[in-house]
Scaffold this motif. Sequence first.
Motif, mmCIF file in Angstrom:
data_model
loop_
_atom_site.group_PDB
_atom_site.id
_atom_site.type_symbol
_atom_site.label_atom_id
_atom_site.label_comp_id
_atom_site.label_asym_id
_atom_site.label_seq_id
_atom_site.Cartn_x
_atom_site.Cartn_y
_atom_site.Cartn_z
ATOM 1 N N ALA A 51 0.837 -1.207 0.000
ATOM 2 C CA ALA A 51 0.000 0.000 0.000
ATOM 3 C C ALA A 51 0.870 1.256 0.000
ATOM 4 C CB ALA A 51 -0.936 -0.004 1.202
ATOM 5 N N ILE A 52 1.955 1.234 0.778
ATOM 6 C CA ILE A 52 2.874 2.374 0.799
ATOM 7 C C ILE A 52 3.551 2.525 -0.549
ATOM 8 C CG2 ILE A 52 4.989 3.281 1.838
ATOM 9 C CD1 ILE A 52 4.102 1.888 4.456
ATOM 10 N N GLN A 53 3.996 1.395 -1.131
ATOM 11 C CA GLN A 53 4.623 1.438 -2.442
ATOM 12 C C GLN A 53 3.696 2.058 -3.488
ATOM 13 O OE1 GLN A 53 7.947 0.250 -3.638
ATOM 14 N NE2 GLN A 53 7.993 0.983 -1.535
ATOM 15 N N GLN A 54 2.446 1.642 -3.473
ATOM 16 C CA GLN A 54 1.505 2.155 -4.462
ATOM 17 C C GLN A 54 1.181 3.626 -4.213
ATOM 18 O OE1 GLN A 54 0.450 0.775 -7.188
ATOM 19 N NE2 GLN A 54 1.145 -1.334 -6.904
ATOM 20 N N SER A 107 10.132 -1.927 -4.545
ATOM 21 C CA SER A 107 10.191 -2.235 -5.971
ATOM 22 C C SER A 107 9.533 -1.179 -6.854
ATOM 23 C CB SER A 107 9.567 -3.607 -6.271
ATOM 24 O OG SER A 107 8.172 -3.570 -6.140
ATOM 25 N N ILE A 108 8.852 -0.207 -6.251
ATOM 26 C CA ILE A 108 8.342 0.931 -7.026
ATOM 27 C C ILE A 108 9.115 2.196 -6.654
ATOM 28 C CG2 ILE A 108 6.345 2.347 -7.638
ATOM 29 C CD1 ILE A 108 4.532 0.037 -6.872
ATOM 30 N N THR A 109 9.125 2.520 -5.380
ATOM 31 C CA THR A 109 9.651 3.823 -4.961
ATOM 32 C C THR A 109 11.150 3.970 -5.166
ATOM 33 O OG1 THR A 109 9.894 3.051 -2.663
ATOM 34 C CG2 THR A 109 7.808 4.101 -3.275
ATOM 35 N N GLU A 110 11.889 2.866 -5.186
ATOM 36 C CA GLU A 110 13.328 2.955 -5.418
ATOM 37 C C GLU A 110 13.654 3.186 -6.886
ATOM 38 O OE1 GLU A 110 15.293 -0.546 -3.939
ATOM 39 O OE2 GLU A 110 14.179 -0.504 -2.060
ATOM 40 N N ASN A 111 12.689 2.961 -7.780
ATOM 41 C CA ASN A 111 13.024 2.823 -9.187
ATOM 42 C C ASN A 111 12.449 3.872 -10.120
ATOM 43 O OD1 ASN A 111 14.507 0.377 -8.744
ATOM 44 N ND2 ASN A 111 12.531 -0.598 -8.350
ATOM 45 N N VAL A 112 11.298 4.427 -9.784
ATOM 46 C CA VAL A 112 10.699 5.411 -10.692
ATOM 47 C C VAL A 112 11.634 6.597 -10.924
ATOM 48 C CG1 VAL A 112 8.784 7.006 -11.039
ATOM 49 C CG2 VAL A 112 8.335 4.713 -10.137
ATOM 50 N N PRO A 113 12.152 7.238 -9.866
ATOM 51 C CA PRO A 113 13.039 8.375 -10.117
ATOM 52 C C PRO A 113 14.316 7.983 -10.848
ATOM 53 C CG PRO A 113 12.222 8.411 -7.854
ATOM 54 C CD PRO A 113 11.884 7.068 -8.421
ATOM 55 N N VAL A 114 14.877 6.823 -10.532
ATOM 56 C CA VAL A 114 16.113 6.394 -11.185
ATOM 57 C C VAL A 114 15.875 6.167 -12.678
ATOM 58 C CG1 VAL A 114 17.849 4.569 -11.305
ATOM 59 C CG2 VAL A 114 17.111 5.429 -9.086
ATOM 60 N N ALA A 115 14.753 5.546 -13.029
ATOM 61 C CA ALA A 115 14.434 5.348 -14.446
ATOM 62 C C ALA A 115 14.312 6.692 -15.163
ATOM 63 C CB ALA A 115 13.140 4.555 -14.579
#
Length: 313
Positions: A51-54, A107-115
């Motif tokens: 839920a936090i990730q989303q 698996s979401i919050t670590e990656n969106v900005p990096v992408a």
Amino acid sequence: MISTLLWLAAQAMAAPPPDILSAEAKAGLAIDAARPQTARTMAERRAAAEAIQQDIGQRQMRRYGVTMTDGVVAGVPVRIFTPRTMRRGAPVLMNLHGGGFMVDSGSITENVPVAALTGYKVVAARYRLMPETTFPAALDDALAVYRDLVRTHPTRRIGVYGTSAGAVLTAQLAARLKHDRLPLPGALGIFSGSGDLSRPGDSVSLFLDPTALRDLAQAYAAKRELTDPALSPARTSLAGWPPTLCVASSRDYLLSATADLCRKLDEDGSPARFVMFDGLPHAFWSYIEAPESDAAFATMARFLKTALEREKR
């Protein structure tokens, strides 16, 4: 043991936040501290983490213009992040998320900005978790996804990074590749991690009972000794590792462990850089929306782009 992860998170920022932090960081820490800690079963804890990730991740995707798709690579569930603009032949990144080896908390919050900031596709491996599995299941999953990426990308154009448990796995994957005489990636990111599970480091004792972290590590290791180099790569030579960025923060219980790994890389002749953020807790970028998190992601992205865009390793 199963309650350790939430207990660690609650303890890591026991002192009031320092005045040097931005208003957004202070607000984010207050939001995190106020989140209900009522989950009891593992399913409830995983649902709370998701839920936090989303919640944070959906805002990130709108902000950065990144799309996310769920898929399967080499039999491993993955999340694939595609930036708005991505040139043909660009490097690719592989992420190993944090979450104490028990939940998916990155698996979401670590990656969106990096992408978005690199302009590279990111493949986040959602490896098998405890207590259903123990070492080396998660590492085997990471290896399977990496080997699939190697089929379509030169290894010098692949970057692997992770936060917390994912940082531990990133180091273990590099050690596994070296042991098996397989080509290593072009860059590594060890963000709030460790290269030696048998030695948590002094900073742990500043924020929590070191026994709790050791118990978690031993549960992950199952019957293996924590000094086994497969679990603790810093127990052997790190010569020949690719350029590595190590990131931690001054109130991170894995500050010492991250710094120790970076120093060992340097001692063994592998290029390594250590960056510390001031006044923030463990893996803050993965759950705090603030300028400090933006700065952390920018640091990560700059390093990965510099390392992976070189013509030669």
